[in-house]
Design a protein around this motif. Structure first.
Motif, PDB file in Angstrom:
ATOM      1  N   GLY A 224     -46.194 -95.933 -59.889  1.00 58.05           N
ATOM      2  CA  GLY A 224     -46.652 -95.379 -61.146  1.00 58.05           C
ATOM      3  C   GLY A 224     -48.086 -95.263 -61.428  1.00 58.05           C
ATOM      4  O   GLY A 224     -48.413 -94.855 -62.322  1.00 58.05           O
ATOM      5  N   GLU A 225     -48.648 -95.362 -60.096  1.00 56.66           N
ATOM      6  CA  GLU A 225     -50.201 -95.150 -60.442  1.00 56.66           C
ATOM      7  C   GLU A 225     -50.778 -93.937 -60.181  1.00 56.66           C
ATOM      8  O   GLU A 225     -49.963 -92.906 -59.649  1.00 56.66           O
ATOM      9  N   LEU A 226     -51.884 -93.575 -60.798  1.00 58.66           N
ATOM     10  CA  LEU A 226     -52.550 -92.072 -60.714  1.00 58.66           C
ATOM     11  C   LEU A 226     -54.057 -92.705 -59.953  1.00 58.66           C
ATOM     12  O   LEU A 226     -54.807 -92.890 -60.820  1.00 58.66           O
ATOM     13  N   ILE A 227     -54.001 -92.309 -58.918  1.00 56.18           N
ATOM     14  CA  ILE A 227     -55.258 -92.695 -58.172  1.00 56.18           C
ATOM     15  C   ILE A 227     -56.114 -91.480 -57.585  1.00 56.18           C
ATOM     16  O   ILE A 227     -55.549 -90.779 -56.954  1.00 56.18           O
ATOM     17  N   ALA A 228     -57.374 -91.536 -57.671  1.00 58.58           N
ATOM     18  CA  ALA A 228     -58.291 -90.489 -57.068  1.00 58.58           C
ATOM     19  C   ALA A 228     -59.104 -91.419 -55.862  1.00 58.58           C
ATOM     20  O   ALA A 228     -59.469 -92.459 -55.914  1.00 58.58           O
ATOM     21  N   ILE A 229     -58.977 -90.550 -54.716  1.00 64.52           N
ATOM     22  CA  ILE A 229     -59.996 -90.977 -53.721  1.00 64.52           C
ATOM     23  C   ILE A 229     -61.185 -90.248 -53.884  1.00 64.52           C
ATOM     24  O   ILE A 229     -61.099 -89.043 -53.624  1.00 64.52           O
ATOM     25  N   ILE A 230     -62.384 -90.884 -53.823  1.00 63.46           N
ATOM     26  CA  ILE A 230     -63.715 -90.275 -53.795  1.00 63.46           C
ATOM     27  C   ILE A 230     -64.430 -90.490 -52.528  1.00 63.46           C
ATOM     28  O   ILE A 230     -64.185 -91.721 -52.354  1.00 63.46           O
ATOM     29  N   GLY A 231     -65.563 -89.825 -52.198  1.00 64.41           N
ATOM     30  CA  GLY A 231     -66.465 -90.197 -51.356  1.00 64.41           C
ATOM     31  C   GLY A 231     -67.322 -88.919 -50.699  1.00 64.41           C
ATOM     32  O   GLY A 231     -66.441 -87.798 -50.967  1.00 64.41           O
ATOM     33  N   GLY A 232     -68.292 -89.069 -49.915  1.00 63.27           N
ATOM     34  CA  GLY A 232     -68.971 -87.816 -49.467  1.00 63.27           C
ATOM     35  C   GLY A 232     -68.141 -87.508 -48.405  1.00 63.27           C
ATOM     36  O   GLY A 232     -67.043 -88.089 -47.796  1.00 63.27           O
ATOM     37  N   ASN A 233     -68.668 -86.236 -47.567  1.00 62.13           N
ATOM     38  CA  ASN A 233     -68.067 -85.697 -46.480  1.00 62.13           C
ATOM     39  C   ASN A 233     -68.051 -86.853 -45.460  1.00 62.13           C
ATOM     40  O   ASN A 233     -68.897 -87.474 -44.979  1.00 62.13           O
ATOM     41  N   GLY A 234     -66.815 -86.699 -44.770  1.00 63.95           N
ATOM     42  CA  GLY A 234     -66.599 -87.749 -43.488  1.00 63.95           C
ATOM     43  C   GLY A 234     -66.770 -89.359 -43.986  1.00 63.95           C
ATOM     44  O   GLY A 234     -66.815 -90.168 -43.198  1.00 63.95           O
ATOM     45  N   SER A 235     -66.517 -89.557 -45.210  1.00 63.27           N
ATOM     46  CA  SER A 235     -66.256 -90.879 -45.583  1.00 63.27           C
ATOM     47  C   SER A 235     -64.862 -91.491 -45.187  1.00 63.27           C
ATOM     48  O   SER A 235     -64.867 -92.788 -45.313  1.00 63.27           O
ATOM     49  N   GLY A 236     -63.880 -90.668 -44.947  1.00 65.04           N
ATOM     50  CA  GLY A 236     -62.714 -91.272 -44.607  1.00 65.04           C
ATOM     51  C   GLY A 236     -61.398 -91.182 -45.588  1.00 65.04           C
ATOM     52  O   GLY A 236     -60.473 -91.581 -45.605  1.00 65.04           O
ATOM     53  N   LYS A 237     -61.943 -90.310 -46.676  1.00 68.33           N
ATOM     54  CA  LYS A 237     -60.786 -89.984 -47.796  1.00 68.33           C
ATOM     55  C   LYS A 237     -59.506 -89.477 -47.268  1.00 68.33           C
ATOM     56  O   LYS A 237     -58.487 -90.142 -47.477  1.00 68.33           O
ATOM     57  N   THR A 238     -59.596 -88.152 -46.431  1.00 63.21           N
ATOM     58  CA  THR A 238     -58.383 -87.761 -45.998  1.00 63.21           C
ATOM     59  C   THR A 238     -57.614 -88.520 -44.999  1.00 63.21           C
ATOM     60  O   THR A 238     -56.489 -88.620 -44.923  1.00 63.21           O
TER      61      THR A 238
ATOM     62  N   MET B 168     -45.432-102.984 -62.644  1.00 64.69           N
ATOM     63  CA  MET B 168     -45.459-102.212 -61.595  1.00 64.69           C
ATOM     64  C   MET B 168     -45.114-103.152 -60.306  1.00 64.69           C
ATOM     65  O   MET B 168     -45.742-104.283 -60.133  1.00 64.69           O
ATOM     66  N   SER B 169     -44.586-102.528 -59.239  1.00 64.71           N
ATOM     67  CA  SER B 169     -44.489-103.319 -57.953  1.00 64.71           C
ATOM     68  C   SER B 169     -44.866-102.405 -56.971  1.00 64.71           C
ATOM     69  O   SER B 169     -45.235-101.100 -56.986  1.00 64.71           O
ATOM     70  N   SER B 170     -45.147-103.074 -55.864  1.00 63.93           N
ATOM     71  CA  SER B 170     -46.059-102.658 -54.693  1.00 63.93           C
ATOM     72  C   SER B 170     -45.027-101.511 -54.031  1.00 63.93           C
ATOM     73  O   SER B 170     -43.814-101.619 -53.713  1.00 63.93           O
ATOM     74  N   LEU B 171     -45.743-100.247 -53.763  1.00 69.36           N
ATOM     75  CA  LEU B 171     -45.051 -99.186 -52.979  1.00 69.36           C
ATOM     76  C   LEU B 171     -45.780 -98.921 -51.670  1.00 69.36           C
ATOM     77  O   LEU B 171     -45.195 -98.909 -50.614  1.00 69.36           O
ATOM     78  N   ILE B 172     -47.095 -98.916 -51.662  1.00 66.27           N
ATOM     79  CA  ILE B 172     -47.997 -98.651 -50.250  1.00 66.27           C
ATOM     80  C   ILE B 172     -48.810 -99.937 -50.043  1.00 66.27           C
ATOM     81  O   ILE B 172     -49.711-100.066 -51.125  1.00 66.27           O
ATOM     82  N   ARG B 173     -48.814-100.411 -49.173  1.00 62.91           N
ATOM     83  CA  ARG B 173     -49.701-101.617 -48.909  1.00 62.91           C
ATOM     84  C   ARG B 173     -50.650-101.252 -47.559  1.00 62.91           C
ATOM     85  O   ARG B 173     -49.860-101.012 -46.400  1.00 62.91           O
TER      86      ARG B 173
END
Length: 278
Positions: free
Chosen positions: A31-45, A1-6
């Motif tokens: 080609g990654e499948l990534i989940a971003i998790i965390g509580g409300n206000g954690s900065g996910k979005t 795999m090669s870097s897409l977003i850094r």
């Protein structure tokens, strides 16, 4: 795999003295499948919206295919990374599904024949080929979510970022959307999903980013992340029920994350017990 977003030492704040992201560094490979998790206000979005330039860093840099997002418009970046909002109604505004999905390719200045082809392929990918003339507003929430995804697919991006794509869906709608994302991932798309549903994280994600108060608290596989109870407590998230049951039952690592994995473990232990008893 090669870097897409850094991300390199990225901080961001709506106000100078209130940072929503704090010194975040990470790399997203193709080609990654990534989940971003965390509580409300954690900065996910907020983190997710930096992936295609909807937000630009206050400090640090975000690069897409090696180019600084500050040097590109969202329209330019959308050719590589597109963003799907939590509420599909924030994206849908055309009178037919065909026109909705065709909007992006039209704005790329593509010839009509290619627009037709892209729309047809995108609708086929989400299973809505027969609804191209229908009005999107009268569709179910699950169908509107698929329309939003189709409108993104028609742009043929390398990466798709989705903010809580299963919110408000019934069981069947959730399974349909997640099956679609898995299919897109298998077809070569990089998928990044913001979610609060740990069951889906356990079943679908290959990598998990844990956010807390604007910082990247943990980065690893679902198995690695769910094994770190202190991290989950701090981030105000809980491992899926199957994993918690396995820990309570004293199962050895790797503790099953999904019901299917648990069934396999139970079967293996039963066979081992029967072999020792014979």
């Amino acid at each position: 795999m090669s870097s897409l977003i850094r991300f390199e030492n990225v901080s961001f704040g709506y106000e100078a003295d209130k940072q929503v992201l704090k010194d975040v560094s990470l790399n997203v490979d193709r080609g990654e499948l990534i989940a971003i998790i965390g509580g409300n206000g954690s900065g996910k979005t907020t983190l997710a919206k930096h992936c295609n330039g909807l937000y630009k860093p206050t400090s640090g840099t975000v690069t897409v295919k090696g180019r600084d997002t500050r040097e590109q418009s969202v329209a330019e970046l959308s050719r590589t990374v597109t963003y799907c909002y939590q509420n599909p109604d924030h994206q849908i505004f055309q009178s037919t599904i065909f026109e909705e999905v065709a909007f992006g390719p039209k704005n790329l200045g593509l010839p009509q024949t290619e627009i037709e082809q892209r729309v047809t392929e995108a609708l086929a990918a989400v299973g809505l080929e027969q609804m191209r003339s229908a009005e999107p507003y009268f569709s179910s929430k699950g169908t509107r979510q698929k329309i939003a995804v189709a409108s993104i697919l028609a742009m043929k991006p390398e990466a798709i970022v989705l903010d809580e794509p299963t919110t408000g869906l019934d069981y069947r709608g959730v399974r349909d959307i997640m099956a679609l994302l898995r299919k897109l991932h298998q077809a070569g798309h990089t998928i990044i999903v913001v979610t609060h549903d740990m069951k889906l994280v356990a079943e679908y994600a290959l990598r998990v980013l844990v956010m807390h108060q604007g910082r990247l608290l943990c980065d690893g596989t679902p198995q690695e992340v769910f094994a770190r109870q202190e991290v989950l407590m701090k981030a105000q998230v809980e491992a899926p029920a199957v994993y918690r049951f396995g820990v309570a039952a004293g199962w050895s690592e790797p503790v099953p994350l999904t019901l299917e994995q648990a069934k396999v473990r139970v079967t293996e232990e039963r066979m081992l017990h029967e072999t020792r008893s014979s």
